[in-house]
Motif scaffolding. Sequence first.
Motif, PDB file in Angstrom:
ATOM      1  N   ASP A 105      67.560   7.504   7.022  1.00  0.00           N
ATOM      2  CA  ASP A 105      67.686   7.151   5.607  1.00  0.00           C
ATOM      3  C   ASP A 105      67.223   8.303   4.722  1.00  0.00           C
ATOM      4  O   ASP A 105      67.879   8.662   3.741  1.00  0.00           O
ATOM      5  CB  ASP A 105      66.859   5.902   5.280  1.00  0.00           C
ATOM      6  CG  ASP A 105      67.473   4.614   5.798  1.00  0.00           C
ATOM      7  OD1 ASP A 105      68.646   4.626   6.221  1.00  0.00           O
ATOM      8  OD2 ASP A 105      66.763   3.584   5.769  1.00  0.00           O
ATOM      9  N   GLN A 106      66.091   8.896   5.068  1.00  0.00           N
ATOM     10  CA  GLN A 106      65.555  10.007   4.274  1.00  0.00           C
ATOM     11  C   GLN A 106      66.454  11.240   4.377  1.00  0.00           C
ATOM     12  O   GLN A 106      66.681  11.926   3.382  1.00  0.00           O
ATOM     13  CB  GLN A 106      64.133  10.324   4.724  1.00  0.00           C
ATOM     14  CG  GLN A 106      63.167   9.184   4.409  1.00  0.00           C
ATOM     15  CD  GLN A 106      61.883   9.289   5.190  1.00  0.00           C
ATOM     16  OE1 GLN A 106      61.879   9.467   6.403  1.00  0.00           O
ATOM     17  NE2 GLN A 106      60.769   9.170   4.481  1.00  0.00           N
ATOM     18  N   LEU A 109      69.464  10.723   2.173  1.00  0.00           N
ATOM     19  CA  LEU A 109      69.148  10.903   0.757  1.00  0.00           C
ATOM     20  C   LEU A 109      69.041  12.374   0.393  1.00  0.00           C
ATOM     21  O   LEU A 109      69.554  12.804  -0.650  1.00  0.00           O
ATOM     22  CB  LEU A 109      67.854  10.172   0.394  1.00  0.00           C
ATOM     23  CG  LEU A 109      67.956   8.667   0.259  1.00  0.00           C
ATOM     24  CD1 LEU A 109      66.586   8.056   0.017  1.00  0.00           C
ATOM     25  CD2 LEU A 109      68.922   8.271  -0.850  1.00  0.00           C
ATOM     26  N   PHE A 136      64.924   3.365   0.561  1.00  0.00           N
ATOM     27  CA  PHE A 136      66.182   4.114   0.554  1.00  0.00           C
ATOM     28  C   PHE A 136      66.985   3.765  -0.694  1.00  0.00           C
ATOM     29  O   PHE A 136      67.451   4.639  -1.422  1.00  0.00           O
ATOM     30  CB  PHE A 136      66.962   3.769   1.831  1.00  0.00           C
ATOM     31  CG  PHE A 136      68.408   4.182   1.856  1.00  0.00           C
ATOM     32  CD1 PHE A 136      68.765   5.497   2.095  1.00  0.00           C
ATOM     33  CD2 PHE A 136      69.412   3.240   1.691  1.00  0.00           C
ATOM     34  CE1 PHE A 136      70.099   5.877   2.153  1.00  0.00           C
ATOM     35  CE2 PHE A 136      70.747   3.599   1.750  1.00  0.00           C
ATOM     36  CZ  PHE A 136      71.090   4.938   1.988  1.00  0.00           C
ATOM     37  N   ALA A 140      67.433   6.233  -4.024  1.00  0.00           N
ATOM     38  CA  ALA A 140      68.794   6.618  -4.414  1.00  0.00           C
ATOM     39  C   ALA A 140      69.038   6.277  -5.884  1.00  0.00           C
ATOM     40  O   ALA A 140      69.587   7.094  -6.633  1.00  0.00           O
ATOM     41  CB  ALA A 140      69.823   5.920  -3.526  1.00  0.00           C
ATOM     42  N   THR A 147      73.947   2.890  -3.593  1.00  0.00           N
ATOM     43  CA  THR A 147      73.949   2.665  -2.149  1.00  0.00           C
ATOM     44  C   THR A 147      74.788   1.445  -1.828  1.00  0.00           C
ATOM     45  O   THR A 147      74.962   0.552  -2.660  1.00  0.00           O
ATOM     46  CB  THR A 147      72.525   2.443  -1.592  1.00  0.00           C
ATOM     47  OG1 THR A 147      71.944   1.303  -2.235  1.00  0.00           O
ATOM     48  CG2 THR A 147      71.655   3.667  -1.792  1.00  0.00           C
TER      49      THR A 147
END
Length: 189
Positions: A105-106, A109, A136, A140, A147
């Motif tokens: 997830d990181q 991003l 997340f 965002a 997302t």
Amino acid sequence: GRDEYIEYLKDLVKEPFDGKTVALDLANGSASMIAKEIFESMGAQVIARHDEPNGTNINRECGSTHIEVLQALVYDTGADIGFAYDGDADRCLLVDEKGQVLDGDQIMLLCALKLKEEGKLKGDTVVGTVMSNIGFHKAAEELGMKTVSTAVGDRYVLEYMREHDLSIGGEQSGHVIFLDHNTTGDGML
């Protein structure tokens, strides 16, 4: 094919790793055959571990499923960054210079933000799954991106990305799809 793939990946790199020390945990898998060469060609000093596959040691107490090994390697060597792959190198996790893990997830991003800055993030949208952390989605939004969550599985992420013409998506596990370059998760990419 190996050489063409290496050149393809190297051509995509816009910023060199000059002066950086990169730690790699290659899971005794397919990344063992190319990762060190790629990073060295981009100017990095490379510290590689688990890069001797023998047909039976793939993922054995190493790689992205044992991220603590890379954390210790980065900490012990003072590396600037670490990359851990799984056996077939379709996913990747990162460890920063402090030994902190960055999950899929990181990573998505960070990559999405770079794409956004370059005007290449289609729909200003990142596709995750229902397993994506609430952080997340919040991060965002704070960064001016949207997302979308799909069912778990990179096939569902890819399906949604194709249907909606989006650039990046993936899973917390480190499967990241850059649809402008590939239709599958590719940890090396």
